[in-house]
Design an enzyme around this catalytic site. Structure first.
Site, mmCIF file in Angstrom:
data_model
loop_
_atom_site.group_PDB
_atom_site.id
_atom_site.type_symbol
_atom_site.label_atom_id
_atom_site.label_comp_id
_atom_site.label_asym_id
_atom_site.label_seq_id
_atom_site.Cartn_x
_atom_site.Cartn_y
_atom_site.Cartn_z
ATOM 1 N N ALA A 47 3.010 7.457 -5.608
ATOM 2 C CA ALA A 47 4.280 7.256 -4.913
ATOM 3 C C ALA A 47 3.953 6.994 -3.447
ATOM 4 C CB ALA A 47 5.142 8.499 -5.061
ATOM 5 N N GLY B 145 1.717 9.258 -8.869
ATOM 6 C CA GLY B 145 2.731 8.506 -9.611
ATOM 7 C C GLY B 145 2.133 7.382 -10.452
ATOM 8 N N GLU C 160 1.065 9.000 -13.543
ATOM 9 C CA GLU C 160 2.292 9.412 -14.227
ATOM 10 C C GLU C 160 2.994 8.232 -14.903
ATOM 11 O OE1 GLU C 160 3.431 11.419 -10.548
ATOM 12 O OE2 GLU C 160 3.843 13.212 -11.710
ATOM 13 N N GLU D 271 -1.536 15.496 -5.973
ATOM 14 C CA GLU D 271 -0.352 15.977 -5.239
ATOM 15 C C GLU D 271 -0.532 17.296 -4.506
ATOM 16 O OE1 GLU D 271 -0.231 14.524 -8.204
ATOM 17 O OE2 GLU D 271 1.485 13.154 -8.294
HETATM 18 N N1 CO8 Z 1 1.369 5.487 -0.495
HETATM 19 C C1 CO8 Z 1 1.468 4.640 0.545
HETATM 20 N N2 CO8 Z 1 0.487 3.806 0.924
HETATM 21 C C2 CO8 Z 1 -0.661 3.857 0.232
HETATM 22 C C3 CO8 Z 1 -0.848 4.723 -0.845
HETATM 23 C C4 CO8 Z 1 0.229 5.560 -1.223
HETATM 24 N N3 CO8 Z 1 0.180 6.384 -2.269
HETATM 25 N N4 CO8 Z 1 -2.092 4.546 -1.326
HETATM 26 C C5 CO8 Z 1 -2.672 3.597 -0.556
HETATM 27 N N5 CO8 Z 1 -1.815 3.175 0.388
HETATM 28 C C6 CO8 Z 1 -2.048 2.165 1.435
HETATM 29 C C7 CO8 Z 1 -2.887 2.709 2.553
HETATM 30 O O1 CO8 Z 1 -2.091 3.444 3.472
HETATM 31 C C8 CO8 Z 1 -3.446 1.452 3.152
HETATM 32 O O2 CO8 Z 1 -2.452 0.847 3.933
HETATM 33 P P1 CO8 Z 1 -2.843 0.218 5.385
HETATM 34 O O3 CO8 Z 1 -3.812 -0.890 5.069
HETATM 35 O O4 CO8 Z 1 -1.519 -0.264 5.910
HETATM 36 O O5 CO8 Z 1 -3.473 1.311 6.163
HETATM 37 C C9 CO8 Z 1 -3.651 0.555 1.936
HETATM 38 O O6 CO8 Z 1 -2.825 1.102 0.898
HETATM 39 C C10 CO8 Z 1 -5.076 0.548 1.439
HETATM 40 O O7 CO8 Z 1 -5.462 1.890 1.226
HETATM 41 P P2 CO8 Z 1 -6.811 2.532 1.840
HETATM 42 O O8 CO8 Z 1 -7.175 1.853 3.107
HETATM 43 O O9 CO8 Z 1 -6.620 4.003 1.854
HETATM 44 O O10 CO8 Z 1 -7.834 2.092 0.702
HETATM 45 P P3 CO8 Z 1 -9.187 2.845 0.324
HETATM 46 O O11 CO8 Z 1 -9.938 1.916 -0.565
HETATM 47 O O12 CO8 Z 1 -9.893 3.349 1.525
HETATM 48 O O13 CO8 Z 1 -8.723 4.127 -0.523
HETATM 49 C C11 CO8 Z 1 -7.412 5.312 -2.164
HETATM 50 C C12 CO8 Z 1 -8.061 3.971 -1.755
HETATM 51 C C13 CO8 Z 1 -8.510 6.343 -2.464
HETATM 52 C C14 CO8 Z 1 -6.584 5.066 -3.414
HETATM 53 C C15 CO8 Z 1 -6.530 5.806 -1.000
HETATM 54 O O14 CO8 Z 1 -5.672 4.758 -0.605
HETATM 55 C C16 CO8 Z 1 -5.670 6.985 -1.369
HETATM 56 O O15 CO8 Z 1 -6.179 8.098 -1.450
HETATM 57 N N6 CO8 Z 1 -4.365 6.746 -1.552
HETATM 58 C C17 CO8 Z 1 -3.424 7.825 -1.851
HETATM 59 C C18 CO8 Z 1 -3.594 8.313 -3.249
HETATM 60 C C19 CO8 Z 1 -2.646 9.445 -3.520
HETATM 61 O O16 CO8 Z 1 -2.770 10.521 -2.945
HETATM 62 N N7 CO8 Z 1 -1.683 9.211 -4.408
HETATM 63 C C20 CO8 Z 1 -0.724 10.203 -4.796
HETATM 64 C C21 CO8 Z 1 0.492 10.081 -3.929
HETATM 65 S S1 CO8 Z 1 1.621 11.397 -4.218
HETATM 66 C C22 CO8 Z 1 2.408 10.921 -5.615
HETATM 67 O O17 CO8 Z 1 2.150 9.922 -6.222
HETATM 68 C C23 CO8 Z 1 3.494 11.837 -6.025
HETATM 69 C C24 CO8 Z 1 4.227 11.366 -7.263
HETATM 70 C C25 CO8 Z 1 5.416 12.271 -7.528
HETATM 71 C C26 CO8 Z 1 6.485 12.018 -6.506
HETATM 72 C C27 CO8 Z 1 7.562 13.023 -6.639
HETATM 73 C C28 CO8 Z 1 8.654 12.778 -5.577
HETATM 74 C C29 CO8 Z 1 9.352 13.999 -5.169
#
Ligand code: CO8
Length: 274
Positions: free
Chosen positions: A63, A108, A111, A131
């Site tokens: 998400a 997400g 999920e 999360e």
């Molecule tokens: N949300 C928003 N932006 C994201 C997300 C995300 N989940 N994942 C990646 N991005 C963006 C980055 O911010 C970045 O943007 P920018 O270039 O503008 O800085 C771009 O995508 C590329 O990402 P990275 O530079 O971080 O790429 P890397 O190759 O270095 O890393 C990863 C890749 C490991 C996947 C890293 O991006 C990461 O850890 N992302 C987050 C993963 C995460 O924690 N996901 C879980 C999110 S929480 C969730 O899903 C909850 C679901 C339930 C919701 C319930 C609601 C109440």
């Protein structure tokens, strides 16, 4: 649509979450567009869906953390409901949905893949529920579906530790059905990327499913899903009703008549969804 691509290919269709610059993270707009895309699927002609993410690197990286970062408790609950409603629509969608997981399937992303009937992935896939490291729970069905798909103990381990797992481990614990590697030639050059091999396999599976009797396939999905939520005594009644429901359909009459026909040279006609 800004973030969803939809392509019908004969009797199946491919839905692509197309927000590659954010690794296909799910914000409200993506969820709304996915919801509208599902509503618009022509169920008279489409018999199976493939769900994937744009690019080679990520299926869905979760998400949208930016969008979630400032939510109040009430807004957080509403965002959880928005995701849950769309994911439940996928899970109970009348036709099968295959998740083709190309890379990151985190939060997400993991999920949404678990809301699909079948998960296939590329060798670079990474699954996880990170999360608790962000101060929230897996709120798009993760606490429920992961525990049902793998064992409760394994689901708790993955969720409490927030540890990501790679494709081979996801396969070992039964989270994905099959892992696809890139195709390389004798010199080690990549001929087809893992995503290309994955998509070819997912689409081949979708086409195979789409060839079978559509009412029967739909009823199998309903019977399995609803039966899993019921006690066995009730589950077999659900099965009996859906089994009975297939009889007198044109596809049932034709499918059985074809088998019984001694003149086996003739080609089986396509099922008509009738
Ligand atoms: N949300 C928003 N932006 C994201 C997300 C995300 N989940 N994942 C990646 N991005 C963006 C980055 O911010 C970045 O943007 P920018 O270039 O503008 O800085 C771009 O995508 C590329 O990402 P990275 O530079 O971080 O790429 P890397 O190759 O270095 O890393 C990863 C890749 C490991 C996947 C890293 O991006 C990461 O850890 N992302 C987050 C993963 C995460 O924690 N996901 C879980 C999110 S929480 C969730 O899903 C909850 C679901 C339930 C919701 C319930 C609601 C109440």
């Amino acid at each position: 649509m800004d973030f969803i691509l939809y392509e019908q290919k004969g009797a199946y269709a491919v839905i692509t979450i197309n927000r590659e610059r954010a690794l296909n993270a799910l914000n409200s707009q993506v969820l709304d567009e996915l919801d509208a895309t599902l509503d618009a699927v022509d169920l008279n002609t489409v018999r199976c869906l493939v769900l994937t993410g744009a690019g080679e690197k990520s299926f869905v990286a979760g998400a949208d953390i930016g969008e979630m970062s400032t939510l109040t408790k009430a807004e957080g609950e509403a965002f959880g409901k928005k995701g849950n409603d769309v994911f439940r629509k996928l899970e109970t969608f009348p036709i099968p949905v295959i998740a083709a997981v190309n890379g990151f399937a985190l939060g997400g992303g993991c999920e949404i893949s678990m809301s699909c009937d079948i998960r296939l992935c590329s060798a670079n896939a990474v699954f996880g529920q990170p999360e608790v490291g962000l101060g929230i729970t897996p709120g798009f069905g993760g606490t429920q579906r992961l525990a049902r798909l793998v064992s409760p103990g394994m689901a708790k381990q993955l969720i409490y530790t927030a540890r990501n797992i790679k494709a081979p481990e996801a396969y070992r614990i039964g989270l994905v059905n099959e892992v696809f590697e890139a195709e390389v030639d004798a010199e080690g050059n990549v001929v087809k990327s893992a995503k290309e091999v994955l998509m070819a396999a997912a689409e081949k599976m979708a086409a195979t499913i789409a060839k079978n009797a559509p009412i029967a396939v739909r009823n199998c999905k309903k019977a399995i899903n609803e039966g899993l939520d019921a006690k066995m005594d009730d589950a077999i009644v659900i099965e009996e009703k859906l089994f009975g429901d297939c009889f007198e359909t044109e596809d049932q009459k034709y499918g059985m008549a074809f088998f019984l026909d001694k003149n086996k040279e003739k080609v089986k006609a396509p099922f008509q969804n009738k």
